[in-house]
Design an enzyme around this catalytic site. Structure first.
Site, PDB file in Angstrom:
ATOM      1  CE  LYS A 181      -0.920 -22.510 -33.805  1.00 55.60           C
ATOM      2  NZ  LYS A 181      -1.313 -23.336 -34.934  1.00 55.60           N
TER       3      LYS A 181
ATOM      4  CG  HIS B 127       0.186 -29.164 -28.549  1.00 57.97           C
ATOM      5  ND1 HIS B 127      -0.831 -28.269 -28.291  1.00 57.97           N
ATOM      6  CD2 HIS B 127       0.199 -29.341 -29.899  1.00 57.97           C
ATOM      7  CE1 HIS B 127      -1.392 -27.910 -29.431  1.00 57.97           C
ATOM      8  NE2 HIS B 127      -0.798 -28.544 -30.424  1.00 57.97           N
TER       9      HIS B 127
ATOM     10  CD  GLN C 260      -9.554 -26.205 -37.701  1.00 54.91           C
ATOM     11  OE1 GLN C 260      -8.920 -26.799 -38.568  1.00 54.91           O
ATOM     12  NE2 GLN C 260      -9.323 -26.394 -36.419  1.00 54.91           N
TER      13      GLN C 260
ATOM     14  NE  ARG D 152       1.563 -28.913 -40.444  1.00 53.47           N
ATOM     15  CZ  ARG D 152       0.233 -28.977 -40.583  1.00 53.47           C
ATOM     16  NH1 ARG D 152      -0.544 -28.190 -39.870  1.00 53.47           N
ATOM     17  NH2 ARG D 152      -0.322 -29.815 -41.438  1.00 53.47           N
TER      18      ARG D 152
ATOM     19  CG  HIS E 178      -4.112 -30.948 -28.959  1.00 55.31           C
ATOM     20  ND1 HIS E 178      -2.811 -31.241 -29.290  1.00 55.31           N
ATOM     21  CD2 HIS E 178      -4.730 -30.671 -30.138  1.00 55.31           C
ATOM     22  CE1 HIS E 178      -2.645 -31.160 -30.607  1.00 55.31           C
ATOM     23  NE2 HIS E 178      -3.788 -30.809 -31.149  1.00 55.31           N
TER      24      HIS E 178
ATOM     25  CD  GLN F 133      -7.381 -31.340 -41.586  1.00 54.11           C
ATOM     26  OE1 GLN F 133      -8.414 -31.836 -41.206  1.00 54.11           O
ATOM     27  NE2 GLN F 133      -6.701 -30.457 -40.852  1.00 54.11           N
TER      28      GLN F 133
HETATM   29  P1  AMP Z   1      -4.961 -30.050 -34.505  1.00 55.43           P
HETATM   30  O1  AMP Z   1      -4.607 -31.320 -33.799  1.00 55.43           O
HETATM   31  O2  AMP Z   1      -3.792 -29.223 -34.885  1.00 55.43           O
HETATM   32  O3  AMP Z   1      -5.939 -30.283 -35.635  1.00 55.43           O
HETATM   33  O4  AMP Z   1      -5.763 -29.161 -33.442  1.00 55.43           O
HETATM   34  C1  AMP Z   1      -6.886 -29.667 -32.769  1.00 55.43           C
HETATM   35  C2  AMP Z   1      -7.542 -28.532 -32.020  1.00 55.43           C
HETATM   36  O5  AMP Z   1      -6.630 -27.972 -31.086  1.00 55.43           O
HETATM   37  C3  AMP Z   1      -7.997 -27.381 -32.942  1.00 55.43           C
HETATM   38  O6  AMP Z   1      -9.259 -26.909 -32.497  1.00 55.43           O
HETATM   39  C4  AMP Z   1      -6.910 -26.359 -32.731  1.00 55.43           C
HETATM   40  O7  AMP Z   1      -7.329 -25.030 -32.967  1.00 55.43           O
HETATM   41  C5  AMP Z   1      -6.579 -26.564 -31.261  1.00 55.43           C
HETATM   42  N1  AMP Z   1      -5.251 -26.039 -30.926  1.00 55.43           N
HETATM   43  C6  AMP Z   1      -4.089 -26.291 -31.584  1.00 55.43           C
HETATM   44  N2  AMP Z   1      -3.072 -25.585 -31.036  1.00 55.43           N
HETATM   45  C7  AMP Z   1      -3.603 -24.852 -30.031  1.00 55.43           C
HETATM   46  C8  AMP Z   1      -3.074 -23.909 -29.096  1.00 55.43           C
HETATM   47  N3  AMP Z   1      -1.785 -23.580 -29.074  1.00 55.43           N
HETATM   48  N4  AMP Z   1      -3.926 -23.351 -28.200  1.00 55.43           N
HETATM   49  C9  AMP Z   1      -5.246 -23.684 -28.207  1.00 55.43           C
HETATM   50  N5  AMP Z   1      -5.803 -24.566 -29.058  1.00 55.43           N
HETATM   51  C10 AMP Z   1      -5.001 -25.141 -29.961  1.00 55.43           C
END
Ligand code: AMP
Length: 282
Positions: A149, A34, A153, A187, A37, A61
């Site tokens: 976000k 999205h 982490q 999600r 990312h 995780q």
């Molecule tokens: P995930 O695929 O959820 O593991 O996220 C991968 C990366 O994208 C992680 O570093 C998240 O913090 C970042 N991320 C997820 N959602 C957002 C958002 N809305 N804005 C900025 N970064 C994000």
């Protein structure tokens, strides 16, 4: 865009085709891409010669009762999106690439990981640290791009890089939000239309606290109460935690906020667990 399906393919490409002096930016993800990312890809492209993205739904995780099996895996759409936004190398490892048979190592952080989400998701940050350490060893980037976000982490990985002397600079990128204020998250796809409407209350509650903070409120309990009050106006939302911790050491500010803090929340809407946060800057 090069697609590497195994650690061997990734290593061969990086050693043969990426110049020694090229700067490499790395964006690890679990896919269902999205705009959040994509903002990390854009930050990497701005700063680095080569951008590597990984998509790997990391089983270690997820807790036993969490959404590992239902997690979205739209790999064709993700591949198109990565290509469109200029990812140079897309790494799509299989589970056995990251966790070969007889793999017996983990990395666990001892202090920050037990707070906030860690209190409700035992083992989660151990899974995150282990996979990120493995991916950093494989990709060997100069810059690692992570989203604010997932602030806990981000802080734990910053700490891992610092404490274990990883040779990489961590860049924390701002949270990207929908028009309603709802932070983009893979999600969000689980939410019904009504639930999605209700979910915008998360950021509204944080914004209300931010306003009070800017007006001079420094009492952590008062700011938490302010968030709780706004969240309680939306019956579909069930808060799991609302907490303020100091950004530097993740300790609870006792009576007064006198250093930069993280205000973080986790809420359930139906069966979907969403997190969000803001930084209260001093
Ligand atoms: P995930 O695929 O959820 O593991 O996220 C991968 C990366 O994208 C992680 O570093 C998240 O913090 C970042 N991320 C997820 N959602 C957002 C958002 N809305 N804005 C900025 N970064 C994000």
């Amino acid at each position: 865009m090069i697609i590497a399906h195994s650690t061997q393919e990734l290593r061969a490409f990086l050693s043969q085709s990426v110049a020694q002096d090229a700067s490499v930016g790395f964006v690890p993800t679990m896919g269902a891409l999205h705009q959040g990312h994509i903002s990390l890809v854009q930050a990497s492209k701005k700063q680095c010669d080569v951008t590597v993205m990984s998509i790997f739904v990391n089983p270690t995780q997820f807790g036993p009762k969490e959404d590992l099996s239902s997690y979205f895996r739209p790999i064709e759409k993700d591949t198109e999106m990565a290509k469109t936004y200029g990812v140079d190398v897309l790494f799509l490892p299989g589970e056995q690439d990251i966790y070969p048979p007889l793999d017996s190592f983990t990395i666990s952080e001892q202090t920050f990981s037990s707070k906030l989400c860690g209190a409700y998701r035992p083992g989660h940050f151990q899974g995150v640290c282990t996979v990120v350490a493995k991916l950093l060893h494989l990709v060997r980037p100069n810059y690692l791009f992570l989203g604010k976000k997932d602030a806990q982490q981000l802080r734990i990985i910053e700490k891992m890089v610092e404490d274990l002397f990883f040779d990489v600079t961590v860049v924390g990128a701002p949270t990207v939000r929908e028009e309603s204020g709802l932070a983009f998250s893979s999600r969000n796809g689980y939410l019904s239309k009504d639930e999605r409407g209700a979910a915008s209350i998360l950021y509204k509650s944080l914004t209300r606290a931010q306003i009070e903070f800017e007006k001079g409120q420094r009492n952590p309990d008062a700011l938490v109460a302010c968030v709780d009050e706004v969240l309680s106006s939306e019956p579909k939302v069930r808060p799991q935690y609302v907490e303020i911790l100091q950004w530097r050491d993740f300790a609870r500010p006792v009576q007064r906020i006198d250093q930069t803090c993280l205000l973080a929340i986790a809420c359930f809407i139906g069966d979907t667990r969403l997190i969000d946060n803001i930084i209260l800057e001093i």
